[in-house]
Motif scaffolding. Structure first.
Motif, PDB file in Angstrom:
ATOM      1  N   UNK A 184       0.825  -1.203   0.000  1.00  0.00           N
ATOM      2  CA  UNK A 184       0.000   0.000   0.000  1.00  0.00           C
ATOM      3  C   UNK A 184       0.863   1.258   0.000  1.00  0.00           C
ATOM      4  N   UNK A 185       2.055   1.164   0.574  1.00  0.00           N
ATOM      5  CA  UNK A 185       2.942   2.322   0.628  1.00  0.00           C
ATOM      6  C   UNK A 185       3.727   2.578  -0.642  1.00  0.00           C
ATOM      7  N   UNK A 186       3.630   1.688  -1.594  1.00  0.00           N
ATOM      8  CA  UNK A 186       4.387   1.852  -2.834  1.00  0.00           C
ATOM      9  C   UNK A 186       3.768   2.896  -3.754  1.00  0.00           C
ATOM     10  N   UNK A 187       4.614   3.591  -4.478  1.00  0.00           N
ATOM     11  CA  UNK A 187       4.128   4.596  -5.435  1.00  0.00           C
ATOM     12  C   UNK A 187       3.377   3.928  -6.583  1.00  0.00           C
ATOM     13  N   UNK A 188       3.789   2.696  -6.942  1.00  0.00           N
ATOM     14  CA  UNK A 188       3.146   1.976  -8.047  1.00  0.00           C
ATOM     15  C   UNK A 188       2.150   0.951  -7.513  1.00  0.00           C
ATOM     16  N   UNK A 189       1.439   1.315  -6.430  1.00  0.00           N
ATOM     17  CA  UNK A 189       0.458   0.441  -5.793  1.00  0.00           C
ATOM     18  C   UNK A 189      -0.489  -0.167  -6.817  1.00  0.00           C
ATOM     19  N   UNK A 190      -0.678  -1.486  -6.721  1.00  0.00           N
ATOM     20  CA  UNK A 190      -1.511  -2.207  -7.683  1.00  0.00           C
ATOM     21  C   UNK A 190      -2.682  -2.877  -6.957  1.00  0.00           C
ATOM     22  N   UNK A 191      -3.881  -2.521  -7.346  1.00  0.00           N
ATOM     23  CA  UNK A 191      -5.097  -3.027  -6.707  1.00  0.00           C
ATOM     24  C   UNK A 191      -5.207  -4.538  -6.864  1.00  0.00           C
ATOM     25  N   UNK A 192      -4.901  -5.039  -8.050  1.00  0.00           N
ATOM     26  CA  UNK A 192      -4.992  -6.478  -8.303  1.00  0.00           C
ATOM     27  C   UNK A 192      -4.012  -7.267  -7.456  1.00  0.00           C
ATOM     28  N   UNK A 193      -2.829  -6.710  -7.244  1.00  0.00           N
ATOM     29  CA  UNK A 193      -1.823  -7.385  -6.426  1.00  0.00           C
ATOM     30  C   UNK A 193      -2.281  -7.488  -4.980  1.00  0.00           C
ATOM     31  N   UNK A 194      -2.958  -6.436  -4.495  1.00  0.00           N
ATOM     32  CA  UNK A 194      -3.477  -6.466  -3.138  1.00  0.00           C
ATOM     33  C   UNK A 194      -4.557  -7.533  -3.003  1.00  0.00           C
ATOM     34  N   UNK A 195      -5.450  -7.627  -3.971  1.00  0.00           N
ATOM     35  CA  UNK A 195      -6.500  -8.650  -3.955  1.00  0.00           C
ATOM     36  C   UNK A 195      -5.897 -10.045  -3.925  1.00  0.00           C
ATOM     37  N   UNK A 196      -4.869 -10.255  -4.734  1.00  0.00           N
ATOM     38  CA  UNK A 196      -4.225 -11.571  -4.799  1.00  0.00           C
ATOM     39  C   UNK A 196      -3.561 -11.915  -3.469  1.00  0.00           C
ATOM     40  N   UNK A 197      -2.941 -10.930  -2.835  1.00  0.00           N
ATOM     41  CA  UNK A 197      -2.279 -11.148  -1.550  1.00  0.00           C
ATOM     42  C   UNK A 197      -3.298 -11.507  -0.476  1.00  0.00           C
ATOM     43  N   UNK A 198      -4.425 -10.809  -0.462  1.00  0.00           N
ATOM     44  CA  UNK A 198      -5.460 -11.055   0.537  1.00  0.00           C
ATOM     45  C   UNK A 198      -6.081 -12.439   0.353  1.00  0.00           C
ATOM     46  N   UNK A 199      -6.269 -12.862  -0.890  1.00  0.00           N
ATOM     47  CA  UNK A 199      -6.875 -14.172  -1.159  1.00  0.00           C
ATOM     48  C   UNK A 199      -6.049 -15.322  -0.583  1.00  0.00           C
ATOM     49  N   UNK A 200      -4.766 -15.108  -0.389  1.00  0.00           N
ATOM     50  CA  UNK A 200      -3.899 -16.173   0.120  1.00  0.00           C
ATOM     51  C   UNK A 200      -4.123 -16.440   1.603  1.00  0.00           C
ATOM     52  N   UNK A 201      -4.780 -15.518   2.302  1.00  0.00           N
ATOM     53  CA  UNK A 201      -5.015 -15.681   3.738  1.00  0.00           C
ATOM     54  C   UNK A 201      -6.505 -15.863   3.991  1.00  0.00           C
ATOM     55  N   UNK A 202      -6.870 -17.055   4.483  1.00  0.00           N
ATOM     56  CA  UNK A 202      -8.285 -17.394   4.663  1.00  0.00           C
ATOM     57  C   UNK A 202      -8.951 -16.469   5.686  1.00  0.00           C
ATOM     58  N   UNK A 203      -8.294 -16.234   6.819  1.00  0.00           N
ATOM     59  CA  UNK A 203      -8.894 -15.404   7.874  1.00  0.00           C
ATOM     60  C   UNK A 203      -9.113 -13.976   7.400  1.00  0.00           C
ATOM     61  N   UNK A 204      -8.147 -13.439   6.687  1.00  0.00           N
ATOM     62  CA  UNK A 204      -8.253 -12.072   6.196  1.00  0.00           C
ATOM     63  C   UNK A 204      -9.334 -11.962   5.126  1.00  0.00           C
ATOM     64  N   UNK A 205      -9.365 -12.924   4.209  1.00  0.00           N
ATOM     65  CA  UNK A 205     -10.392 -12.920   3.161  1.00  0.00           C
ATOM     66  C   UNK A 205     -11.791 -12.994   3.758  1.00  0.00           C
ATOM     67  N   UNK A 206     -11.967 -13.915   4.703  1.00  0.00           N
ATOM     68  CA  UNK A 206     -13.284 -14.095   5.328  1.00  0.00           C
ATOM     69  C   UNK A 206     -13.700 -12.846   6.098  1.00  0.00           C
ATOM     70  N   UNK A 207     -12.741 -12.221   6.795  1.00  0.00           N
ATOM     71  CA  UNK A 207     -13.051 -11.018   7.561  1.00  0.00           C
ATOM     72  C   UNK A 207     -13.497  -9.867   6.690  1.00  0.00           C
ATOM     73  N   UNK A 208     -12.805  -9.654   5.575  1.00  0.00           N
ATOM     74  CA  UNK A 208     -13.156  -8.545   4.682  1.00  0.00           C
ATOM     75  C   UNK A 208     -14.498  -8.778   3.994  1.00  0.00           C
ATOM     76  N   UNK A 209     -14.767 -10.029   3.624  1.00  0.00           N
ATOM     77  CA  UNK A 209     -16.068 -10.347   3.023  1.00  0.00           C
ATOM     78  C   UNK A 209     -17.188 -10.109   4.040  1.00  0.00           C
ATOM     79  N   UNK A 210     -16.970 -10.584   5.273  1.00  0.00           N
ATOM     80  CA  UNK A 210     -17.975 -10.396   6.327  1.00  0.00           C
ATOM     81  C   UNK A 210     -18.207  -8.914   6.584  1.00  0.00           C
ATOM     82  N   UNK A 211     -17.122  -8.155   6.632  1.00  0.00           N
ATOM     83  CA  UNK A 211     -17.243  -6.722   6.887  1.00  0.00           C
ATOM     84  C   UNK A 211     -18.016  -6.020   5.772  1.00  0.00           C
ATOM     85  N   UNK A 212     -17.754  -6.391   4.522  1.00  0.00           N
ATOM     86  CA  UNK A 212     -18.421  -5.735   3.394  1.00  0.00           C
ATOM     87  C   UNK A 212     -19.923  -5.972   3.411  1.00  0.00           C
TER      88      UNK A 212
END
Length: 286
Positions: free
Chosen positions: A31-59
């Motif tokens: 997130x701190x990078x100047x060339x921040x990539x939205x798709x890369x963040x999504x891919x990183x989050x998908x790798x963690x089950x707890x984080x993915x589930x939490x964000x889906x629940x929150x949304x």
């Protein structure tokens, strides 16, 4: 009983604390990078089950109200990619603390407080709902940690819950030489949360002690508001569910109303509206 000869650091060193997950460092870096990539963040989050589930629940919660969303990119679009750093800490913290029937009930209650806190902030037109939500979930993590470490902790917690006069944490201090607010603040600092966030956790049972933290005025006000919103949220959840009853509202009601500049009728209206939103979203199982 606690060993009074031990320092806080020595006491804490004997307690297993959740380490900051590597994925959080990766998220912060991305997130701190100047060339921040939205798709890369999504891919990183998908790798963690707890984080993915939490964000889906929150949304799908009353905070964002997408309803029936199962998409990480859509959740990020609604929540905001740069808010994820705070939310990620909340969800990963929950999965990092040892699980059991008691801690499951603890996290269920904490989630309700977190959602209610963010909802209250939204109704009061406060910004940074991500911080408010994360504080609601993070502020009492020390309870979950101490519960898994001390066999008699539930008895001490019950004493504190029933005490209408003393500061809540004094019961823990007498027994263990450490309290859950200190432990939570220690974890928050280790997980790279801001100083005012750490201070708010440390002082959430004794807001007057914030004065000794030497925070800038704006940071101190933000810490006070997070404490107040979470306390009102806890009161609302306890009223609605009848669970986890404490005397903290009696002790902290005036602080909450003064901090948020709320008169009693406005406070009652605010709580009723937030509770109705959470009921509508099924948060109380209704």
């Amino acid at each position: 009983m606690s060993d009074e000869s031990k320092t806080f650091e020595q006491v804490v060193s004997d307690i297993p604390l959740p380490a900051c997950p590597a994925v959080l460092i990766q998220i912060d870096h991305l997130i701190g990078r100047a060339d921040f990539d939205f798709g890369e963040l999504s891919a990183l989050i998908r790798k963690d089950v707890a984080l993915s589930a939490g964000l889906i629940k929150l949304s799908n919660s009353p905070v964002y109200s997408l309803r029936h969303n199962t998409s990480i990119p859509l959740a990020l679009q609604m929540i905001g990619a740069r808010n994820v750093a705070f939310y990620a800490r909340a969800f990963l913290l929950q999965s990092s603390v040892a699980n059991g029937s008691s801690t499951t009930r603890f996290w269920d209650s904490s989630w309700r407080v977190a959602e209610m806190s963010a909802r209250l902030a939204k109704q009061l037109h406060k910004d940074k709902h991500d911080e408010v939500f994360t504080f609601g979930l993070f502020r009492d993590v020390g309870i979950a940690v101490l519960m898994t470490h001390y066999a008699n902790y539930k008895a001490i917690l019950n004493q504190a819950n029933q005490d209408a006069e003393q500061v809540f944490t004094e019961h823990e201090n007498r027994e263990y030489g450490v309290n859950h607010a200190q432990v939570g603040a220690f974890i928050a600092a280790d997980w790279h949360l801001p100083d005012y966030f750490v201070a708010a956790i440390h002082c959430h049972h004794d807001p007057a002690s914030l004065q000794a933290m030497a925070l800038p005025a704006a940071a101190q006000q933000r810490a006070m508001e997070m404490i107040a919103l979470a306390q009102i949220a806890e009161h609302a959840v306890q009223q609605r569910t009848g669970l986890s009853q404490t005397h903290e509202w009696v002790k902290l009601k005036d602080f909450c109303m003064n901090t948020l500049q709320l008169a009693e009728p406005a406070l009652d209206e605010l709580i009723a509206s937030a509770v109705a939103a959470c009921i509508s979203a099924g948060d109380f199982g209704e």
